[in-house]
Design a protein around this motif. Structure first.
Motif, PDB file in Angstrom:
ATOM      1  N   ASP B  66       5.156   6.868  -4.411  1.00  0.00           N
ATOM      2  CA  ASP B  66       4.940   7.483  -3.103  1.00  0.00           C
ATOM      3  C   ASP B  66       5.860   6.857  -2.056  1.00  0.00           C
ATOM      4  OD1 ASP B  66       3.771   5.305  -1.816  1.00  0.00           O
ATOM      5  OD2 ASP B  66       1.715   5.998  -2.122  1.00  0.00           O
ATOM      6  N   PHE B  67       5.877   7.471  -0.882  1.00  0.00           N
ATOM      7  CA  PHE B  67       6.799   7.095   0.182  1.00  0.00           C
ATOM      8  C   PHE B  67       6.750   5.593   0.468  1.00  0.00           C
ATOM      9  CE2 PHE B  67       8.021   6.539   4.619  1.00  0.00           C
ATOM     10  CZ  PHE B  67       9.155   7.321   4.724  1.00  0.00           C
ATOM     11  N   TYR B  68       5.530   5.054   0.547  1.00  0.00           N
ATOM     12  CA  TYR B  68       5.379   3.659   0.976  1.00  0.00           C
ATOM     13  C   TYR B  68       5.827   2.684  -0.110  1.00  0.00           C
ATOM     14  CZ  TYR B  68       2.861   6.371   4.363  1.00  0.00           C
ATOM     15  OH  TYR B  68       2.548   7.314   5.309  1.00  0.00           O
ATOM     16  N   GLU B  69       5.529   3.023  -1.376  1.00  0.00           N
ATOM     17  CA  GLU B  69       6.002   2.175  -2.482  1.00  0.00           C
ATOM     18  C   GLU B  69       7.537   2.180  -2.520  1.00  0.00           C
ATOM     19  OE1 GLU B  69       2.385   3.138  -5.644  1.00  0.00           O
ATOM     20  OE2 GLU B  69       4.142   4.427  -5.583  1.00  0.00           O
ATOM     21  N   LEU B  70       8.105   3.377  -2.315  1.00  0.00           N
ATOM     22  CA  LEU B  70       9.563   3.498  -2.341  1.00  0.00           C
ATOM     23  C   LEU B  70      10.188   2.705  -1.195  1.00  0.00           C
ATOM     24  CD1 LEU B  70      12.099   4.740  -3.563  1.00  0.00           C
ATOM     25  CD2 LEU B  70      11.646   6.839  -2.285  1.00  0.00           C
ATOM     26  N   GLN B  71       9.559   2.795  -0.027  1.00  0.00           N
ATOM     27  CA  GLN B  71      10.075   2.054   1.138  1.00  0.00           C
ATOM     28  C   GLN B  71      10.108   0.543   0.846  1.00  0.00           C
ATOM     29  OE1 GLN B  71       8.326   3.013   4.928  1.00  0.00           O
ATOM     30  NE2 GLN B  71       9.132   1.166   5.908  1.00  0.00           N
ATOM     31  N   GLU B  72       9.030   0.038   0.234  1.00  0.00           N
ATOM     32  CA  GLU B  72       8.992  -1.395  -0.112  1.00  0.00           C
ATOM     33  C   GLU B  72      10.155  -1.771  -1.029  1.00  0.00           C
ATOM     34  OE1 GLU B  72       5.328  -2.896  -1.848  1.00  0.00           O
ATOM     35  OE2 GLU B  72       4.222  -2.020  -0.151  1.00  0.00           O
ATOM     36  N   LYS B  73      10.389  -0.935  -2.041  1.00  0.00           N
ATOM     37  CA  LYS B  73      11.463  -1.231  -2.995  1.00  0.00           C
ATOM     38  C   LYS B  73      12.832  -1.204  -2.309  1.00  0.00           C
ATOM     39  CE  LYS B  73       9.109  -0.419  -7.178  1.00  0.00           C
ATOM     40  NZ  LYS B  73       9.082  -0.119  -8.557  1.00  0.00           N
TER      41      LYS B  73
END
Lengths: 346, 243
Positions: B66-73
């Motif tokens: 999801d957007f937030y997991e991707l942002q963290e990566k």
């Protein structure tokens, strides 16, 4: 060996071969193209046992007149374009057999777009990973262009053959093609170019679909939206479903053939579950938008997947049932009566 | 250490990673750095990367990441400050500036109050940074045209500009990869194919690299055309010298 083709007697208004799109080449400026309504496209494939990615014919307003060489299973999904098989009207969603010499015609109907799948898929060259036609670059599909009179369409080899045929109950798929309910969007990425008041006006009004609308984008007419300050951005990337607002304040919904980059602020973007819905609107129709949160969009996406599985299960359950089709003539009127024997557990 | 970019949603499967809001070569470099890092990281669910002047659009499958997991990566990747960019390349683009290929060359010269030869000399003496590819497949948006030969677009765009045409519009210069309508002032034509779906990769140029126009005669144009046609031509590419 019997020929495995269809002859194009009439090409229809705009008939192109499409699949789920040519992704992976956006960085070189290649639009994805693909079916305007990816869900109708998938349903049509599902009904003939194809992979959901297989190419279908996207038909607009009036489909082609096709004569079958050899015997083929076909399926239709989408709006009602007035399909007839040997002059017998067909429902807008379902699957039937065409035998040697059978003719499929379209008289036109209340619908805008519909998808025609054939068991085995339309056999055209794969270009950059996709069979989708992108007419502006004359690439993919049938020689990179819409169908013409006297074209000959080849059929690929069948992966799974289904016994079931008939029409899909509309209550299973109604929601997919609705032009009644608002189209759901997520704000952004440039909604900060508009005041809260303008954003509210974007949602409140009914926008009219302009006649200059095509596979690249739909132009909408209404009370113009006013930008806070700047009316252009330095070009950035574009997703299908993005709604850009140029200086004149009339939104443009970017669809299947959308360019990969654009320089107008994008106030909102259609959620992927609703991406196929604009395909069923024509010039003069009213479109209204409704904003949802990211979490809601993901939830709707999961529900949509379940709906597709449900249709898949429904077809599988028919597959286990036996049905008989009766042609009854009363006073020279023709009636088709299907008698289904339901599987035990239903 | 990089300034952190903005993470914007474009629908439920697009993430715009925005480094700035204007055109700046530093943003182009940051976009390119992140793009290389993301390509190497092979994050599950990431489908496609689209670089532009100032941002990177990431298309992803939200049911896989999801957007937030991707942002963290992405933020983790951005923190790796020791990353060094592979050198950029300069591709030579041979161009014939004869009148039959460059119908607007004289207009550009008149506008710049100089001779056609001077326009060619100026046009061929710079390496142009390829900001991004777009408009039609393979169309390069170039930075670095000399103000001296900048020229407004045609007041009435042509309905058909041949593939390979080299044009000027204000302070931009570019090449039409496909026969398409267009309003740029056409000053020459390259025999090279910028876009060919039959080969991999289907485009000659890449965002973040450079190109240089090299003047050729009509005879050379025809010779290279023949080689391109038969698949025997290979474009001249060399590493960009660090200035």
């Amino acid at each position: 060996m019997a020929e495995s083709t269809f002859l194009v007697v009439q090409p229809g208004v705009l008939t192109t071969i499409q699949d789920l799109g040519r992704f992976g080449y956006g960085s070189i400026g290649m639009p994805a193209a693909g079916a305007m309504d990816p869900y109708a496209h998938q349903l049509a494939n599902l009904m003939v046992g194809n992979s959901l990615h297989e190419a279908t014919l996207e038909m607009t307003f009036i489909g082609p007149t096709l004569v079958s060489k050899g015997s083929h299973r076909i399926a239709l999904a989408g709006g009602d374009l007035g399909a007839e098989l040997n002059e017998i009207p067909l429902p807008s969603c379902g699957s039937w057999t065409m035998r040697e010499g059978d003719t499929l015609t379209f008289k036109g109907g209340s619908g805008v777009r519909s998808y025609l799948a054939v068991a085995g898929g339309w056999d055209v060259e794969t270009v950059l990973g996709s069979k989708s036609t992108y007419t502006r670059a004359k690439l993919g599909g049938y020689q990179g262009r819409p169908l013409k009179k006297e074209d000959s369409l080849n059929v690929g080899s069948i992966v799974t053959s289904l016994r079931w045929q008939g029409s899909l109950p509309m209550n299973l798929v109604d929601e997919f093609f609705s032009t009644e309910k608002p189209i759901r969007v997520l704000w952004g990425p440039q909604d900060d170019y508009f005041s809260e008041k303008e954003k509210a006006r974007f949602l409140e009004q009914s926008w009219t679909v302009n006649k200059d609308s095509d596979r690249m984008g739909y132009r909408l007419d209404g009370n113009p939206l006013i930008h806070l300050d700047k009316k252009e951005i330095i070009s950035d990337g574009v997703c299908q479903g993005a709604i850009q607002v140029p200086g004149h304040g009339q939104p443009i919904v970017l669809l299947a053939d959308a360019q990969t980059t654009g320089g107008y602020p994008k106030i909102a973007t259609i959620i992927s579950s609703d991406l196929g819905r604009p395909a069923h609107y024509k010039a003069g129709d009213f479109i209204q938008f409704q904003s949802v949160t990211y979490e809601e969009a993901i939830q709707i996406m999961k529900e949509r997947q379940q709906q597709i599985h449900f249709v898949q299960d429904w077809i599988q359950s028919r597959e286990r049932a036996t049905s008989h089709l009766w042609h009854i003539y009363i006073d020279s009127k023709h009636y088709r009566v299907r008698v289904d024997e339901k599987p035990e557990n239903q | 250490m990089m300034r952190l970019p903005r993470f914007l949603m474009q629908g439920d499967r697009g993430m715009v990673i925005e480094f700035g809001q204007e055109i700046h070569h530093q943003y182009v470099e940051q976009v390119r750095l992140l793009m290389v890092a993301l390509e190497e990281a092979r994050i599950s669910g990431v489908e496609e990367l689209i670089p532009t002047y100032r941002s990177l659009l990431v298309r992803y499958q939200p049911l896989r990441i999801d957007f937030y997991e991707l942002q963290e990566k992405v933020e983790l990747l951005l923190q790796e400050t020791n990353r060094v960019l592979a050198p950029a390349f300069v591709t030579d683009i041979p161009v014939c500036y004869d009148e039959e290929f460059g119908p607007d060359l004289m207009d550009v010269a008149n506008h710049a109050k100089c001779t056609a030869e001077e326009v060619i000399q100026i046009h061929t003496s710079a390496d142009y940074l390829i900001y991004m590819l777009g408009f039609t497949p393979g169309f390069p948006y170039l930075g670095g045209l000399s103000e001296k030969i900048a020229c407004p677009r045609l007041s009435k765009p042509r309905t058909a500009v041949p593939a390979g045409s080299v044009g000027i519009a204000e302070t931009q210069t570019g090449i039409y990869p496909l026969l398409s309508p267009g309003g740029w002032r056409i000053i020459g034509k390259t025999p090279l194919r910028l876009f060919d779906p039959q080969i991999e990769p289907p485009v000659l140029l890449r965002a973040g690299d450079y190109l240089r126009f090299v003047p050729i005669s009509r005879e050379e144009y025809l010779e290279i055309s023949k080689q391109v046609e038969s698949g025997f031509y290979s474009a001249v590419r060399r590493p960009k010298e660090v200035q």
